[in-house]
Design a protein around this motif. Structure first.
Motif, PDB file in Angstrom:
ATOM      1  N   CYS A  92       0.711  -1.127   0.007  1.00  0.00           N
ATOM      2  CA  CYS A  92       0.344   0.017   0.079  1.00  0.00           C
ATOM      3  C   CYS A  92       0.948   1.244   0.159  1.00  0.00           C
ATOM      4  CB  CYS A  92      -0.716  -0.716   1.499  1.00  0.00           C
ATOM      5  SG  CYS A  92      -1.776   1.247   1.247  1.00  0.00           S
ATOM      6  N   PHE A 122     -10.681   1.396  -1.542  1.00  0.00           N
ATOM      7  CA  PHE A 122     -10.649   2.511  -0.419  1.00  0.00           C
ATOM      8  C   PHE A 122     -11.257   4.053  -1.263  1.00  0.00           C
ATOM      9  CE2 PHE A 122      -7.555   7.091  -0.402  1.00  0.00           C
ATOM     10  CZ  PHE A 122      -7.254   6.951   0.852  1.00  0.00           C
ATOM     11  N   GLN A 135      -4.927  -4.449  -0.213  1.00  0.00           N
ATOM     12  CA  GLN A 135      -5.105  -3.047   1.337  1.00  0.00           C
ATOM     13  C   GLN A 135      -6.071  -2.057  -0.088  1.00  0.00           C
ATOM     14  OE1 GLN A 135      -2.222  -5.083   2.308  1.00  0.00           O
ATOM     15  NE2 GLN A 135      -3.710  -5.637   4.193  1.00  0.00           N
ATOM     16  N   THR A 136      -5.276  -1.805  -1.121  1.00  0.00           N
ATOM     17  CA  THR A 136      -6.505  -1.086  -1.635  1.00  0.00           C
ATOM     18  C   THR A 136      -6.811  -1.754  -3.735  1.00  0.00           C
ATOM     19  OG1 THR A 136      -4.885   0.425  -2.663  1.00  0.00           O
ATOM     20  CG2 THR A 136      -5.445   1.144  -0.474  1.00  0.00           C
ATOM     21  N   LYS A 171      -0.141   4.782   0.422  1.00  0.00           N
ATOM     22  CA  LYS A 171      -1.271   5.682   1.512  1.00  0.00           C
ATOM     23  C   LYS A 171      -1.264   5.939   2.307  1.00  0.00           C
ATOM     24  CE  LYS A 171      -4.936   4.633  -2.077  1.00  0.00           C
ATOM     25  NZ  LYS A 171      -4.527   5.569  -3.238  1.00  0.00           N
ATOM     26  N   PHE A 172      -0.244   5.353   2.948  1.00  0.00           N
ATOM     27  CA  PHE A 172       0.340   6.156   4.118  1.00  0.00           C
ATOM     28  C   PHE A 172      -0.877   6.798   5.493  1.00  0.00           C
ATOM     29  CE2 PHE A 172       4.296   5.274   1.397  1.00  0.00           C
ATOM     30  CZ  PHE A 172       5.020   4.669   3.096  1.00  0.00           C
ATOM     31  N   CYS A 173      -1.912   6.102   5.550  1.00  0.00           N
ATOM     32  CA  CYS A 173      -2.662   6.587   6.692  1.00  0.00           C
ATOM     33  C   CYS A 173      -1.919   6.643   7.878  1.00  0.00           C
ATOM     34  CB  CYS A 173      -3.842   5.950   7.167  1.00  0.00           C
ATOM     35  SG  CYS A 173      -4.815   5.599   4.987  1.00  0.00           S
ATOM     36  N   TYR A 212      -2.378   6.363  10.591  1.00  0.00           N
ATOM     37  CA  TYR A 212      -2.301   5.089  12.116  1.00  0.00           C
ATOM     38  C   TYR A 212      -2.435   3.286  11.233  1.00  0.00           C
ATOM     39  CZ  TYR A 212      -6.207   4.417   9.275  1.00  0.00           C
ATOM     40  OH  TYR A 212      -7.342   4.306   8.336  1.00  0.00           O
ATOM     41  N   CYS A 213      -1.499   3.306  10.173  1.00  0.00           N
ATOM     42  CA  CYS A 213      -1.161   2.463   9.686  1.00  0.00           C
ATOM     43  C   CYS A 213      -0.270   1.882   9.618  1.00  0.00           C
ATOM     44  CB  CYS A 213      -1.687   1.817   8.164  1.00  0.00           C
ATOM     45  SG  CYS A 213      -2.019   1.030   7.795  1.00  0.00           S
ATOM     46  N   VAL A 235       0.520  -1.362   7.379  1.00  0.00           N
ATOM     47  CA  VAL A 235       0.882  -1.728   6.412  1.00  0.00           C
ATOM     48  C   VAL A 235       1.589  -0.811   5.518  1.00  0.00           C
ATOM     49  CG1 VAL A 235      -1.083  -2.854   4.785  1.00  0.00           C
ATOM     50  CG2 VAL A 235      -1.343  -3.170   6.894  1.00  0.00           C
ATOM     51  N   PRO A 236       2.013  -0.245   5.365  1.00  0.00           N
ATOM     52  CA  PRO A 236       2.603   0.131   4.010  1.00  0.00           C
ATOM     53  C   PRO A 236       3.901  -0.252   4.264  1.00  0.00           C
ATOM     54  CG  PRO A 236       1.506   1.694   4.246  1.00  0.00           C
ATOM     55  CD  PRO A 236       1.155   1.090   5.238  1.00  0.00           C
ATOM     56  N   ARG A 295      -6.124  10.491   5.282  1.00  0.00           N
ATOM     57  CA  ARG A 295      -7.122   9.178   4.099  1.00  0.00           C
ATOM     58  C   ARG A 295      -6.692  10.094   3.219  1.00  0.00           C
ATOM     59  NH1 ARG A 295      -7.746   4.604   4.874  1.00  0.00           N
ATOM     60  NH2 ARG A 295      -9.964   4.558   4.455  1.00  0.00           N
TER      61      ARG A 295
END
Ligand code: SF4
Length: 486
Positions: free
Chosen positions: A176, A258, A220-221, A178-180, A182-183, A185-186, A297
């Motif tokens: 991913c 997303f 993830q997206t 997107k680099f939100c 809180y996350c 995953v990236p 987001r």
């Protein structure tokens, strides 16, 4: 890494936590180990190889794994030949820290190195060598090198690890971008990469030949999917159209979407391709612009509403579900109320609600104080759950008296529990899902698993429709009369 020619007749115990992506990874690891001669056991004390496929999204999930590892310390002393491995997101995130916290662990293998697991187990057993195999950090090298280090090996499949013999996951997007804030995953799954359509189609055909009826495309997206093949750009809508033609597949789903990438061509594909489930999971995370900005987001509540309106106008009967984080850094009572308002307005089929859990390595951890007290998070979580359950129950009640088409999955949870307690007589309770992802339970012949059936809905709960079978099996374009055997 050399390939391993010798086979092993050992027993493997694997525990998987986290999302569908992890379930798929476990299926692939088990597929590779079965090829080496391993058999599965559900008793860790019976296993000579114990693997944990881990999740880092919440602190709680990590604590559970470290506790389980702690309990294995003595089992390892009693069976020095045992190999214990930690795989997946927590392995990628904590790396050598896993060995510090649990010195009896032999392997730490990140999400991008799962193909190496068989060789690493063998090396650990024969040479008593510990191994750490992880991908590059995203800041450690250029994008291409980091992407390469998160390799995928999706063709290896293991039917026994699937949710049911008729359902399978197929990964189409890895990682991913997107680099939100809180996350993790990236970091744990690396840069966003779309797999070639050719490989995906081939994989779906193999699955269909193995009897799979429902394919869920994963990313993830997932709706950010884009791949250029032979000079042509493939979007998710194009991929759906191609997979739709695969003989034997009855239903197609895709998660997770997303909001900003929910394009009209995709909605139109879902509308026009009858095998596509009328179901979209599109996490909003918050109904407050201030929170969405802090979460990075990349959209406002107004943008989300606009997207939701397009879903409703193109797919009036589709079910939409969402995720929400309660108690994110700086969330006021007013911000929380705005999330509740969005739920009331959109009337999601269901929402997955999470209490914010700060994760080291994320921007939110660095930048913002985790300032909403635990009891307030809990109270907001309960309040949101209550509202969502009320909406789900009201919307489900609208189905009473309707006939719905379900893809039959197999025995219901209740039936499986009964079977655990001893021999069961009388009709079997089965479970299936509608195209709009509603769970339906009904009595029927277990041989219906993997087929489409018509159910008349008699009663509902907030999560389930309860019904009885209508005396025919439905295939696309044909109806067959079936005897109803209990
Ligand atoms: S879109 Fe955001 S929440 Fe989802 S995986 Fe990517 S960074 Fe995490």
């Amino acid at each position: 890494m050399t390939s391993m020619a010798n086979t092993h007749n050992g027993k493997l115990f694997i525990e998987t936590v986290g999302c569908q992506m992890n379930m798929l990874d476990s299926e692939l690891v088990v597929g590779a180990l079965r090829k080496q001669g391993y058999s599965l056991t559900d008793d860790p004390s019976d296993a000579d190889t114990i693997l944990f496929n881990t999740c880092s999204v919440r602190e709680h999930a990590e604590h559970k794994i470290y506790s389980a590892l702690g309990r294995l310390k003595y089992s390892k002393q009693a069976r020095p030949n045992q190999v214990i491995g930690v795989l997946g997101c927590m392995a990628q995130k904590d790396q050598a820290l896993v060995f510090q916290r649990a010195p009896h662990v032999d392997l730490v293998v990140g999400t991008g190195q799962l193909a190496e697991v068989p060789q690493l187990i063998e090396a650990a057993r024969s040479r008593r060598e510990r191994a750490l195999a992880v991908s590059l950090d995203r800041k450690e090298a250029g994008r291409a090198a980091v992407s390469d280090s998160f390799q995928s090996y999706d063709p290896l499949r293991e039917p026994a690890m699937r949710p049911s013999p008729h359902q399978a996951f197929v990964r189409i997007v890895i990682g991913c971008d997107k680099f939100c804030t809180y996350c993790v995953v990236p970091m744990t799954r690396g840069p966003e990469q779309s797999r070639p359509p050719r490989d995906i189609l081939q994989e779906v055909k193999v699955l269909a030949d193995q009897g799979v009826k429902e394919v869920t495309l994963l990313g993830q997206t997932v709706n950010s999917y884009k791949h250029t093949q032979d000079g042509k750009l493939f979007r998710l809508s194009d991929l759906l159209e191609h997979i739709h033609g695969v003989k034997g597949i009855l239903r197609l789903k895709f998660v997770t979407n997303f909001p900003k990438d929910m394009t009209d061509d995709l909605l139109q594909a879902v509308r026009d391709l009858p095998k596509c489930a009328q179901y979209l999971h599109v996490p909003a995370q918050s109904g407050c612009n201030e929170m969405l900005k802090r979460m990075k987001r990349g959209y406002t509540v107004e943008d989300y509403r606009e997207m939701f309106g397009r879903i409703r106008s193109t797919l009036p009967h589709a079910a939409v579900s969402s995720d929400f984080i309660v108690g994110f850094c700086g969330e006021t009572a007013e911000a929380h109320q705005k999330s509740l308002n969005l739920i009331s307005e959109c009337r999601f089929k269901n929402s997955f609600i999470f209490k914010y859990s700060p994760r080291p390595g994320t921007k939110a951890f660095e930048l913002y104080a985790d300032d909403v007290p635990e009891d307030v998070k809990k109270q907001r979580n309960n309040e949101m759950l209550l509202l969502q359950n009320q909406i789900s129950a009201e919307d489900n009640a609208g189905f009473i008296g309707d006939e719905v088409e379900v893809l039959v999955e197999g025995f219901s949870k209740v039936q499986l529990k009964k079977a655990d307690l001893g021999p069961v007589s009388g009709p079997s309770q089965l479970t299936g899902r509608t195209s709009c992802d509603r769970i339906v339970v009904f009595d029927g012949n277990p041989r219906l698993a993997g087929s489409l059936a018509s159910i008349e809905v008699d009663d509902v709960t907030p999560t389930t429709l309860i019904g009885h079978i209508v005396t025919r099996e439905v295939q696309h374009g044909s109806s067959v009369l079936l005897p109803i055997l209990a």
